[in-house]
Design an enzyme around this catalytic site. Structure first.
Site, PDB file in Angstrom:
ATOM      1  N   ASP A 120      55.771  -6.634  29.526  1.00  0.00           N
ATOM      2  CA  ASP A 120      55.474  -7.731  28.606  1.00  0.00           C
ATOM      3  C   ASP A 120      55.225  -9.005  29.408  1.00  0.00           C
ATOM      4  O   ASP A 120      55.950  -9.328  30.346  1.00  0.00           O
ATOM      5  CB  ASP A 120      56.627  -7.929  27.622  1.00  0.00           C
ATOM      6  CG  ASP A 120      56.202  -8.750  26.417  1.00  0.00           C
ATOM      7  OD1 ASP A 120      56.084  -8.172  25.321  1.00  0.00           O
ATOM      8  OD2 ASP A 120      55.964  -9.961  26.583  1.00  0.00           O
ATOM      9  N   ILE A 121      54.196  -9.744  29.005  1.00  0.00           N
ATOM     10  CA  ILE A 121      53.799 -10.954  29.731  1.00  0.00           C
ATOM     11  C   ILE A 121      54.842 -12.076  29.582  1.00  0.00           C
ATOM     12  O   ILE A 121      54.954 -12.937  30.455  1.00  0.00           O
ATOM     13  CB  ILE A 121      52.392 -11.395  29.240  1.00  0.00           C
ATOM     14  CG1 ILE A 121      51.642 -12.192  30.283  1.00  0.00           C
ATOM     15  CG2 ILE A 121      52.445 -12.125  27.925  1.00  0.00           C
ATOM     16  CD1 ILE A 121      50.156 -12.350  29.984  1.00  0.00           C
ATOM     17  N   ASN A 135      57.585  -4.077  15.731  1.00  0.00           N
ATOM     18  CA  ASN A 135      57.385  -5.164  14.789  1.00  0.00           C
ATOM     19  C   ASN A 135      56.179  -4.800  13.925  1.00  0.00           C
ATOM     20  O   ASN A 135      55.171  -4.291  14.434  1.00  0.00           O
ATOM     21  CB  ASN A 135      57.119  -6.477  15.529  1.00  0.00           C
ATOM     22  CG  ASN A 135      58.340  -6.944  16.318  1.00  0.00           C
ATOM     23  OD1 ASN A 135      59.467  -6.712  15.909  1.00  0.00           O
ATOM     24  ND2 ASN A 135      58.112  -7.578  17.448  1.00  0.00           N
ATOM     25  N   HIS A 191      52.511  -1.228  19.071  1.00  0.00           N
ATOM     26  CA  HIS A 191      53.215  -1.108  20.356  1.00  0.00           C
ATOM     27  C   HIS A 191      54.711  -1.013  20.093  1.00  0.00           C
ATOM     28  O   HIS A 191      55.231  -1.621  19.160  1.00  0.00           O
ATOM     29  CB  HIS A 191      52.905  -2.302  21.263  1.00  0.00           C
ATOM     30  CG  HIS A 191      53.053  -3.623  20.595  1.00  0.00           C
ATOM     31  ND1 HIS A 191      52.077  -4.144  19.755  1.00  0.00           N
ATOM     32  CD2 HIS A 191      54.060  -4.528  20.609  1.00  0.00           C
ATOM     33  CE1 HIS A 191      52.490  -5.305  19.289  1.00  0.00           C
ATOM     34  NE2 HIS A 191      53.694  -5.559  19.779  1.00  0.00           N
ATOM     35  N   HIS A 235      58.278  -1.877  21.623  1.00  0.00           N
ATOM     36  CA  HIS A 235      58.986  -2.680  22.626  1.00  0.00           C
ATOM     37  C   HIS A 235      60.174  -1.881  23.162  1.00  0.00           C
ATOM     38  O   HIS A 235      60.943  -1.313  22.386  1.00  0.00           O
ATOM     39  CB  HIS A 235      59.558  -3.963  21.999  1.00  0.00           C
ATOM     40  CG  HIS A 235      58.549  -4.963  21.550  1.00  0.00           C
ATOM     41  ND1 HIS A 235      58.251  -6.100  22.278  1.00  0.00           N
ATOM     42  CD2 HIS A 235      57.772  -5.018  20.450  1.00  0.00           C
ATOM     43  CE1 HIS A 235      57.341  -6.805  21.636  1.00  0.00           C
ATOM     44  NE2 HIS A 235      57.030  -6.173  20.513  1.00  0.00           N
TER      45      HIS A 235
HETATM   46  P1  5GP Z   1      54.582  -8.437  18.895  1.00  0.00           P
HETATM   47  O1  5GP Z   1      55.108  -9.782  18.536  1.00  0.00           O
HETATM   48  O2  5GP Z   1      53.142  -8.268  18.445  1.00  0.00           O
HETATM   49  O3  5GP Z   1      55.448  -7.301  18.448  1.00  0.00           O
HETATM   50  O4  5GP Z   1      54.615  -8.352  20.475  1.00  0.00           O
HETATM   51  C1  5GP Z   1      53.512  -8.612  21.278  1.00  0.00           C
HETATM   52  C2  5GP Z   1      54.033  -8.707  22.680  1.00  0.00           C
HETATM   53  O5  5GP Z   1      52.937  -8.625  23.556  1.00  0.00           O
HETATM   54  C3  5GP Z   1      54.749 -10.032  22.962  1.00  0.00           C
HETATM   55  O6  5GP Z   1      56.073  -9.765  23.429  1.00  0.00           O
HETATM   56  C4  5GP Z   1      53.866 -10.696  24.024  1.00  0.00           C
HETATM   57  O7  5GP Z   1      54.620 -11.393  24.994  1.00  0.00           O
HETATM   58  C5  5GP Z   1      53.106  -9.525  24.611  1.00  0.00           C
HETATM   59  N1  5GP Z   1      51.763  -9.837  25.072  1.00  0.00           N
HETATM   60  C6  5GP Z   1      50.842 -10.601  24.433  1.00  0.00           C
HETATM   61  N2  5GP Z   1      49.694 -10.640  25.131  1.00  0.00           N
HETATM   62  C7  5GP Z   1      49.898  -9.882  26.242  1.00  0.00           C
HETATM   63  C8  5GP Z   1      49.069  -9.537  27.356  1.00  0.00           C
HETATM   64  O8  5GP Z   1      47.920  -9.950  27.480  1.00  0.00           O
HETATM   65  N3  5GP Z   1      49.617  -8.728  28.303  1.00  0.00           N
HETATM   66  C9  5GP Z   1      50.901  -8.252  28.205  1.00  0.00           C
HETATM   67  N4  5GP Z   1      51.342  -7.467  29.209  1.00  0.00           N
HETATM   68  N5  5GP Z   1      51.713  -8.561  27.166  1.00  0.00           N
HETATM   69  C10 5GP Z   1      51.210  -9.364  26.198  1.00  0.00           C
END
Ligand code: 5GP
Ligand code: ZN
Length: 113
Positions: free
Chosen positions: A32-33, A89, A102, A104
């Site tokens: 995660d970024i 999520n 995705h 986590h």
């Molecule tokens: P969500 O809130 O959709 O469940 O989680 C999305 C996750 O993707 C977040 O934790 C966010 O930090 C991560 N994320 C968003 N953009 C990128 C990206 O370009 N690369 C990576 N490795 N993670 C990302």
């Protein structure tokens, strides 16, 4: 949404660089970024499935393999015994920001409920 505009599709097809931990024909694991724990990985299908709301009969094996890969990642990253969370999520109130499904994997510290 156009799949070309999907960040996880673009990482999965190597159009843009992501922090890829491992991949196979159907799944990819990213760091995660913006990690929320010492271990914060994302396990996702390479195919664009927007969310858990979009999984269908026929996706059972894929979903099972996502969890098995998450389990393997937990072992490799040293959190299998200490414990970890697996979280999907879903949608706006579920806090889903990226509309490509995705899983986590969070671990490496005591996690709140
Ligand atoms: P969500 O809130 O959709 O469940 O989680 C999305 C996750 O993707 C977040 O934790 C966010 O930090 C991560 N994320 C968003 N953009 C990128 C990206 O370009 N690369 C990576 N490795 N993670 C990302
Ligand atoms: Zn996508």
């Amino acid at each position: 949404m156009n799949v070309d505009d999907c960040v996880f599709c673009n990482i999965a097809n190597h159009s843009i660089s992501g922090d890829i931990v491992t991949e196979n024909d159907e799944l990819i694991v990213l760091k995660d970024i913006l990690p929320k724990a010492p271990v914060h990985l994302l396990v996702l299908p390479k195919d664009h499935i927007p969310s858990v709301n979009d999984i269908k009969p026929g996706h059972e094996a894929l979903m099972g393999r996502m969890i098995l890969l998450a389990q393997q990642m937990a072992k490799q990253h040293g959190v299998a015994d200490s414990g970890y969370k697996l979280i999907f999520n879903v949608g706006k109130e579920g806090g889903q920001m990226v509309k490509h499904m995705h899983l986590h994997l969070l671990g490496g510290k005591q996690l709140a409920e």
